[in-house]
Design an enzyme around this catalytic site. Structure first.
Site, short mmCIF file in Angstrom:
data_model
loop_
_atom_site.label_atom_id
_atom_site.label_comp_id
_atom_site.label_asym_id
_atom_site.label_seq_id
_atom_site.Cartn_x
_atom_site.Cartn_y
_atom_site.Cartn_z
N THR A 46 147.60 82.75 -6.31
CA THR A 46 146.46 83.32 -6.82
C THR A 46 145.36 83.16 -5.58
O THR A 46 145.63 82.15 -4.93
CB THR A 46 146.08 82.74 -7.89
OG1 THR A 46 146.11 81.24 -7.75
CG2 THR A 46 147.18 83.13 -9.11
N THR A 48 142.24 81.76 -5.12
CA THR A 48 141.39 80.50 -4.61
C THR A 48 142.54 79.27 -4.43
O THR A 48 142.36 78.58 -3.59
CB THR A 48 140.48 79.96 -5.79
OG1 THR A 48 139.50 80.81 -6.34
CG2 THR A 48 140.04 78.78 -5.75
N CYS A 49 143.79 79.25 -5.35
CA CYS A 49 144.75 78.42 -4.84
C CYS A 49 145.48 78.59 -3.53
O CYS A 49 145.62 77.66 -2.81
CB CYS A 49 146.06 78.70 -5.93
SG CYS A 49 145.23 78.43 -7.70
N SER A 50 145.56 79.72 -3.07
CA SER A 50 146.11 80.13 -1.73
C SER A 50 145.20 79.83 -0.64
O SER A 50 145.62 79.40 0.24
CB SER A 50 146.65 81.37 -1.78
OG SER A 50 147.74 81.43 -2.54
#
Length: 161
Positions: A46, A48-50
């Site tokens: 996703t 923001t996660c990545s």
């Protein structure tokens, strides 16, 4: 009820990807005798996660280690194969970040940290958070509010140490 500072991490079985395939990880063993910076993401790959959450912990690995963190671990309600592919896409090894899959979300539910992402077609996931866990006991807990990315960052956790 949501886990709190001072609580012991509950016993559960998670899964970590290895070169030989998925391997079960018992939380009692994983957190015993170590200081772990654990962060959870709503989903591998996703945005923001990545782009920010995972890279922030990788970029701050040395600074966290200097403050006594033995292991950085990333938890997601994804399967171990997805986490393996995500780690590979980020050029990570288990020495950088230990990926912990909570495929069915059982551990996340036990922590009281689920996120209803059905509106995004993602089902039940984990809230975004970070914890500092020393010998199985939560010392810091930083849970994000509504789609934010502030308090669960590596930088915020590092400032708490």
């Amino acid at each position: 009820m949501t886990i709190q500072i001072g609580d012991r991490i509950p016993s559960a079985t998670l899964t970590t990807p290895t070169a030989e395939g998925p391997r079960p990880v018992q939380t009692d063993d994983f957190f015993k005798g170590k200081t772990v910076a654990l962060f959870a993401v709503p989903g591998a790959f996703t945005p923001t996660c990545s782009a920010r959450h995972l890279p922030g912990f990788v970029d701050n690995k040395a600074a966290l280690a200097a403050k006594g963190v033995d292991v950085i671990a990333c938890l997601s309600v994804n399967d171990a194969f997805v986490l393996a592919a995500w780690a590979e896409s980020q050029s990570l090894t288990a020495d950088d970040v230990v990926m912990l899959a909570d495929g069915n979300g059982d551990f996340t539910r036990t922590l009281g940290l689920t996120l209803d992402a059905k509106g995004f077609g993602m089902g039940e996931r984990s809230q975004r958070y970070s914890m500092l866990i020393r010998d199985g006991v939560v010392e810091q807990l930083n849970i994000e509010q509504g789609g934010e990315f502030k308090v669960s960052s590596a930088e915020h956790l590092l400032a708490q140490l």
